[in-house]
Enzyme design. Structure first.
Site, PDB file in Angstrom:
ATOM      1  N   ASP A   1       0.659  -1.097  -0.031  1.00  0.00           N
ATOM      2  CA  ASP A   1       0.004  -0.164   0.002  1.00  0.00           C
ATOM      3  C   ASP A   1       0.860   1.340   0.043  1.00  0.00           C
ATOM      4  O   ASP A   1       2.067   1.114   0.275  1.00  0.00           O
ATOM      5  CB  ASP A   1      -0.824  -0.196   1.109  1.00  0.00           C
TER       6      ASP A   1
ATOM      7  N   ASP B   1     -11.076   1.560  -2.917  1.00  0.00           N
ATOM      8  CA  ASP B   1     -11.562   1.233  -1.660  1.00  0.00           C
ATOM      9  C   ASP B   1     -13.072   1.259  -1.662  1.00  0.00           C
ATOM     10  O   ASP B   1     -13.757   0.689  -0.829  1.00  0.00           O
ATOM     11  CB  ASP B   1     -11.227   2.114  -0.651  1.00  0.00           C
TER      12      ASP B   1
HETATM   13  C1  GLA Z   1      -6.064   1.576   1.998  1.00  0.00           C
HETATM   14  C2  GLA Z   1      -6.346   0.723   1.205  1.00  0.00           C
HETATM   15  C3  GLA Z   1      -7.329  -0.285   1.926  1.00  0.00           C
HETATM   16  C4  GLA Z   1      -6.892  -0.582   3.441  1.00  0.00           C
HETATM   17  C5  GLA Z   1      -6.248   0.417   3.980  1.00  0.00           C
HETATM   18  C6  GLA Z   1      -5.628   0.071   5.202  1.00  0.00           C
HETATM   19  O1  GLA Z   1      -7.022   2.823   2.375  1.00  0.00           O
HETATM   20  O2  GLA Z   1      -6.706   0.953   0.071  1.00  0.00           O
HETATM   21  O3  GLA Z   1      -7.713  -1.233   1.085  1.00  0.00           O
HETATM   22  O4  GLA Z   1      -5.872  -1.386   3.008  1.00  0.00           O
HETATM   23  O5  GLA Z   1      -5.353   1.267   3.401  1.00  0.00           O
HETATM   24  O6  GLA Z   1      -5.057   1.004   6.128  1.00  0.00           O
END
Ligand code: GLA
Length: 734
Positions: free
Chosen positions: A470, A534
């Site tokens: 990430d 997300d």
């Molecule tokens: C980001 C990612 C999510 C999740 C969060 C965790 O927003 O896109 O899918 O992994 O971080 O903090």
């Protein structure tokens, strides 16, 4: 000549297997995979691309250059300026320059002329230009993919003189933009709303997108599509262009007063980010260009095949893409071994093949304000480490994946307390936190080594199969040692991933960045999947996936079933609709399975089973976006031999007429007969009956129709409520 500004990168320009063109290279015709590039490149002249686009069989560069002859217009410059590969300032071109460099403010009027060329057959060319006075050499790469005809270009700039050469801008190349392109499709968006298509009609002046987010970005995807006035999804002249890069970027299309249009894409550089000493070189990211006469979907099909053949890791390609269970929306930071073990059981029951432990497992990471950088299993939550969980996941037949956000640090972390100087910053400016975090400076070897060692330790101890990598903030002050550093930082990230993959050859990696903010062909050279967004709102997801599919195949686009009550939009959707909406993609789920009813878990299990049944077709077939009314989203995957197809058609809103329109399938063999069945949902969702579902017995034995009838006449779409997704299977018979 060494590329000091690409500390960990590789140069895309390689002369090694090229042979000198014996003809003297005045005209160069590159032809492969249905694409033609015609260049006039006599030694000592400015190189000129006379044509690039779909092949014009039998035509050669010489005649295309002649056909391109223009003249000077009264009231203008005394000579007609044709434009060159860089349109640099010394050429006198009124078009924006693709190359802006200087030596302490002087010597900015570069005029690059052909010095040599080397080509390898009809597919590949290295063209070298020089301006001896300015002391600049540019080495331009052209590569045509033999299968798809996708063109990859890139440029290396070399400083030939003793004084430093400061580079402000260097496009990967300047390409002519076909004058038939009346429309641009730009790609914009934001967090949880990525890949929004922005159509722009013909304009004067410039379309410019500048991204200085320090990642590919949510809002400024470095790519665009172009189409003629009547281009549609599956017919007409179209093109797609993309910069294969995960850092700052700039793209522009300029319509010039003389009627021509040009396109440039490249890395957006910060002031003094690239200062080349004598003998140093800078290499641009690659730009990818693709043309098709079969509409926008035709371009996407080629781009997808190009990625499969040239970019994706063959090891991963050979394996089925496993169905994920991801813990994020089920537990967020509230980890407990007992709860996760229960989720793992339930995930395996519904058919998950990989269990991905998301954020919250390390250091003091009990919320989003602490712990980033402390990459060891949290002793407070997992006193005995992750072995119990990992072993159970494996016993249940799943792979184990885990989340990292390596480039980031929370000020509230052991790492930051020990090394507050390890972050990217601009001198004299207090960095601004975003999601309570700062960006680590990976151009520093000690930071790179620290991250490698920590990630490698976790991967080795638990035999991790998968990393969700990430990167959750924009980087506003990408400075190191007082200079702009995002170029080197981006290469360092690529190098860190590459080093881990070399040490763990079976490891798969997902590129995530607050959803889909690091999705591009640069990162896909090092990773295997994209977390598209997300936003798991099933209705919205159709739109996001449709946008992303312009550049990326379904096999790499993570698409998850979210909770009944969507956490992002607070809308509520049935399991039938949520599950159907994730079938076209790299399927997964991201919800608290304990909250779902046993009936809904059974529906989920059937949807996952359906995905597995057709997974090869979904991930290996030719992908089509259908032209359909606004209230529908229809896409399909057709086997390459056209023997079989799967189409998804979601009704996302009310239709303006009492009954919906007909659905026209695409990509079929018009001469074949196809048995059409509805494979999802497995009950009749029509509002009134009898409907086409009864009449054609779509839920049972189906009915055979000719490909022509299905494509030209189309099939009536049944009257269903919004938020219903129907999946049709078509099997050729006889
Ligand atoms: C980001 C990612 C999510 C999740 C969060 C965790 O927003 O896109 O899918 O992994 O971080 O903090």
């Amino acid at each position: 000549m060494h590329d000091t500004h690409t500390s960990h990168g590789h140069s895309p320009v390689s002369d090694s297997d090229s042979v000198e063109n014996p003809e003297g290279f005045a005209f160069i015709t590159l032809r492969a995979g249905g694409t033609l590039v015609a260049i006039e490149a006599a030694k000592g002249t400015r190189p000129f691309i006379a044509y690039c686009g779909p092949d014009l069989p039998g035509s050669a560069a010489e005649e295309l250059a002649l056909l391109s002859t223009r003249q000077h217009a009264p009231g203008g410059a005394a000579q007609h300026l044709r434009g060159s590969l860089m349109n640099e300032l010394g050429t006198g071109s009124s078009a924006p320059s693709g190359f802006v460099g200087h030596r302490s403010g002087k010597m900015w009027a570069t005029d690059l002329r052909v010095a040599s060329s080397a080509r390898d057959g009809e597919c590949s060319l290295i063209l070298t230009c020089e301006d001896a006075h300015a002391g600049v050499r540019t080495v331009h790469k052209f590569e045509l993919d033999e299968v798809t005809g996708v063109l990859t270009t890139g440029t290396r700039v070399e400083n030939l003189q003793t004084s430093p050469l400061s580079l402000e801008w260097c496009a990967s190349l300047t390409l002519p933009f076909d004058d038939r392109f009346e429309r641009i499709l730009g790609f914009s968006g934001r967090w949880s709303s990525e890949f929004q298509i922005e159509p722009i009609d013909k304009f004067s002046g410039s379309y410019v997108r500048e991204n200085k987010a320090g990642r590919t970005s949510h809002d400024c995807f470095p790519g665009l599509f172009a189409g003629a006035a009547h281009t549609s999804e599956n017919s007409g002249f179209a093109a797609g262009f993309h910069l294969a890069w995960s850092g700052n970027s700039k793209l522009r299309v300029d319509r010039l007063p003389d009627g021509r249009a040009i396109l440039q894409m490249g890395e957006m550089l910060f002031p003094a980010e690239i200062d080349l000493a004598q003998g140093e070189a800078y290499t641009t990211p690659d730009m990818v260009a693709c043309w098709s006469k079969d509409g926008f979907s035709g371009v996407s099909q080629k781009l997808h095949r190009y990625l499969e053949g040239n970019v994706f890791d063959k090891r991963i390609e050979a394996r089925p893409r496993k169905v994920h269970y991801n813990t994020w929306e089920a537990v967020y930071f509230d980890h407990s071994e007992a709860r996760l073990l229960d989720l793992a059981e339930k995930a395996a029951e519904v058919g998950a093949e990989r269990f991905v432990l998301d954020d919250g497992w390390f250091g003091g990471r009990r919320n989003d304000q602490t712990g980033l950088g402390d990459w060891w299993v949290s002793p407070d939550v997992y006193p005995d480490g992750l072995h119990t969980l990992v072993n159970r996941v494996r016993e249940l037949g799943m792979e184990f994946g885990i989340w990292f956000e390596p480039e980031m640090v929370n000020p509230d972390s052991d790492l930051f307390r020990k090394h507050p100087d390890w972050v990217l910053h601009a001198d004299g400016v207090e960095p601004i936190e975003s999601r309570h975090q700062l960006t680590l400076d990976l151009t520093r070897q000690e930071v790179f080594d620290y991250l490698y060692e920590k990630i490698d330790a976790v991967v080795s101890e638990y035999g991790v199969d998968y990393i969700k990598w990430d990167m959750n903030r924009d980087t506003q002050y990408p400075g190191s040692n007082g200079r702009g550093a995002m170029h080197r930082q981006t290469h360092a990230v690529y190098a860190l991933i590459a080093k881990l993959r070399a040490a763990h050859p079976q490891l798969e990696i997902e590129s995530c960045s607050s959803g889909g903010a690091r999705a591009d062909y640069g990162v896909l050279r090092h990773t295997d999947r994209i977390w598209t967004s997300d936003n798991n709102d099933a209705r919205h997801r159709h739109q996001i996936m449709r946008g992303a599919s312009h550049f990326f195949p379904l096999s790499v686009l993570g698409n998850h079933i979210g909770p009944r009550h969507c956490h992002i939009t607070h809308r509520i959707f049935s399991m039938e609709f949520r599950a159907a909406s994730a079938i076209f993609g790299h399927m997964g789920m991201e919800l608290d399975l304990a909250e779902e009813t046993p009936e809904d878990r059974a529906v989920l299990a059937r949807a996952i089973a359906l995905h597995k049944t057709y997974r090869d077709l979904i991930h290996g077939g030719d992908f089509y976006r259908l032209e359909a009314a606004d209230y529908l989203n229809a896409v399909g995957c057709v086997a390459q031999d056209k023997s079989e197809a799967l189409f998804s058609c979601a009704q996302l809103d009310l239709q303006p007429t009492t009954l919906p329109a007909r659905l026209r399938f695409v990509g079929l063999d018009s001469a074949k007969r196809y048995r059409v069945k509805l494979v999802w949902p497995d009950r009749d969702k029509s509002v009134s009956s009898p409907s086409i579902i009864d009449a054609a017995d779509l839920l049972e034995s189906g009915t055979r129709f000719t490909g022509t009838a299905l494509m030209e006449h189309g099939m009536q779409f049944p009257l269903v409520m919004p938020d219903t997704c129907l999946i049709y299977h078509l099997q050729a018979e006889g």
